[in-house]
Design a protein around this motif. Structure first.
Motif, PDB file in Angstrom:
ATOM      1  N   UNK A   4       0.856  -1.180   0.000  1.00 56.32           N
ATOM      2  CA  UNK A   4       0.000   0.000   0.000  1.00 56.32           C
ATOM      3  C   UNK A   4       0.892   1.228   0.000  1.00 56.32           C
ATOM      4  N   UNK A   5       0.608   2.164  -0.893  1.00 56.70           N
ATOM      5  CA  UNK A   5       1.344   3.422  -0.953  1.00 56.70           C
ATOM      6  C   UNK A   5       0.513   4.521  -0.308  1.00 56.70           C
ATOM      7  N   UNK A   6       1.118   5.212   0.647  1.00 56.08           N
ATOM      8  CA  UNK A   6       0.482   6.350   1.295  1.00 56.08           C
ATOM      9  C   UNK A   6       1.241   7.589   0.857  1.00 56.08           C
ATOM     10  N   UNK A   7       0.533   8.531   0.275  1.00 58.77           N
ATOM     11  CA  UNK A   7       1.163   9.733  -0.256  1.00 58.77           C
ATOM     12  C   UNK A   7       0.744  10.928   0.594  1.00 58.77           C
ATOM     13  N   UNK A   8       1.761  11.666   1.069  1.00 58.41           N
ATOM     14  CA  UNK A   8       1.497  12.805   1.938  1.00 58.41           C
ATOM     15  C   UNK A   8       2.148  14.051   1.343  1.00 58.41           C
ATOM     16  N   UNK A   9       1.340  14.971   0.788  1.00 56.58           N
ATOM     17  CA  UNK A   9       1.887  16.262   0.400  1.00 56.58           C
ATOM     18  C   UNK A   9       2.209  17.049   1.680  1.00 56.58           C
ATOM     19  N   UNK A  10       3.383  17.662   1.748  1.00 57.52           N
ATOM     20  CA  UNK A  10       3.823  18.354   2.964  1.00 57.52           C
ATOM     21  C   UNK A  10       4.181  19.793   2.623  1.00 57.52           C
ATOM     22  N   UNK A  11       3.642  20.727   3.418  1.00 60.95           N
ATOM     23  CA  UNK A  11       4.032  22.131   3.288  1.00 60.95           C
ATOM     24  C   UNK A  11       3.990  22.768   4.678  1.00 60.95           C
ATOM     25  N   UNK A  12       5.160  23.163   5.177  1.00 60.54           N
ATOM     26  CA  UNK A  12       5.278  23.815   6.484  1.00 60.54           C
ATOM     27  C   UNK A  12       4.530  23.054   7.575  1.00 60.54           C
ATOM     28  N   UNK A  13       4.851  21.787   7.716  1.00 59.26           N
ATOM     29  CA  UNK A  13       4.136  20.916   8.652  1.00 59.26           C
ATOM     30  C   UNK A  13       5.014  20.421   9.791  1.00 59.26           C
ATOM     31  N   UNK A  14       6.069  21.156  10.124  1.00 55.97           N
ATOM     32  CA  UNK A  14       7.007  20.669  11.131  1.00 55.97           C
ATOM     33  C   UNK A  14       6.355  20.367  12.480  1.00 55.97           C
ATOM     34  N   UNK A  15       5.286  21.063  12.819  1.00 59.02           N
ATOM     35  CA  UNK A  15       4.671  20.871  14.131  1.00 59.02           C
ATOM     36  C   UNK A  15       3.849  19.585  14.229  1.00 59.02           C
ATOM     37  N   UNK A  16       3.458  19.017  13.109  1.00 57.29           N
ATOM     38  CA  UNK A  16       2.621  17.806  13.142  1.00 57.29           C
ATOM     39  C   UNK A  16       3.246  16.605  12.429  1.00 57.29           C
ATOM     40  N   UNK A  17       4.354  16.812  11.791  1.00 56.90           N
ATOM     41  CA  UNK A  17       4.947  15.771  10.947  1.00 56.90           C
ATOM     42  C   UNK A  17       5.415  14.548  11.738  1.00 56.90           C
ATOM     43  N   UNK A  18       6.077  14.741  12.865  1.00 55.90           N
ATOM     44  CA  UNK A  18       6.523  13.608  13.684  1.00 55.90           C
ATOM     45  C   UNK A  18       5.343  12.735  14.103  1.00 55.90           C
ATOM     46  N   UNK A  19       4.315  13.365  14.604  1.00 55.44           N
ATOM     47  CA  UNK A  19       3.136  12.624  15.083  1.00 55.44           C
ATOM     48  C   UNK A  19       2.470  11.855  13.931  1.00 55.44           C
ATOM     49  N   UNK A  20       2.389  12.490  12.789  1.00 51.95           N
ATOM     50  CA  UNK A  20       1.781  11.850  11.613  1.00 51.95           C
ATOM     51  C   UNK A  20       2.582  10.619  11.184  1.00 51.95           C
ATOM     52  N   UNK A  21       3.884  10.779  11.032  1.00 49.21           N
ATOM     53  CA  UNK A  21       4.720   9.669  10.574  1.00 49.21           C
ATOM     54  C   UNK A  21       4.798   8.556  11.619  1.00 49.21           C
TER      55      UNK A  21
END
Length: 85
Positions: A4-21
């Protein structure tokens, strides 16, 4: 079991990126790839993505591009995907 491929477009997301990944990496489905496309972030988002990509090279792929918008970022991720989208 298909990939399964999960695609995440990211723009200025440093505050939530760790939790998401961390959340995605803790899923029980083991055959997945997480493709994160940094769309020209001005914060440290791409540095975070590179860290996760180095730590989990078989799961997380970090792609950087100049800011072109969420649709282009998503399409870049789709082009890089090797699993089921």
């Amino acid at each position: 079991m298909s990939k399964i491929s999960i695609i995440i477009p990211v723009y200025n997301a440093e505050s939530t990126l760790d939790k998401t990944l961390d959340s995605l990496l803790s899923q029980t489905h083991k055959n997945l790839e997480i493709i994160c496309v940094d769309d020209g972030s001005k914060d440290s988002s791409f540095e975070i993505l590179k860290h996760y990509s180095a730590k989990f090279p078989n799961k997380v792929k970090a792609i950087h591009q100049e800011n072109q918008g969420v649709s282009v970022a998503r399409n870049t991720g789709i082009s890089a995907a090797t699993g089921k989208i």
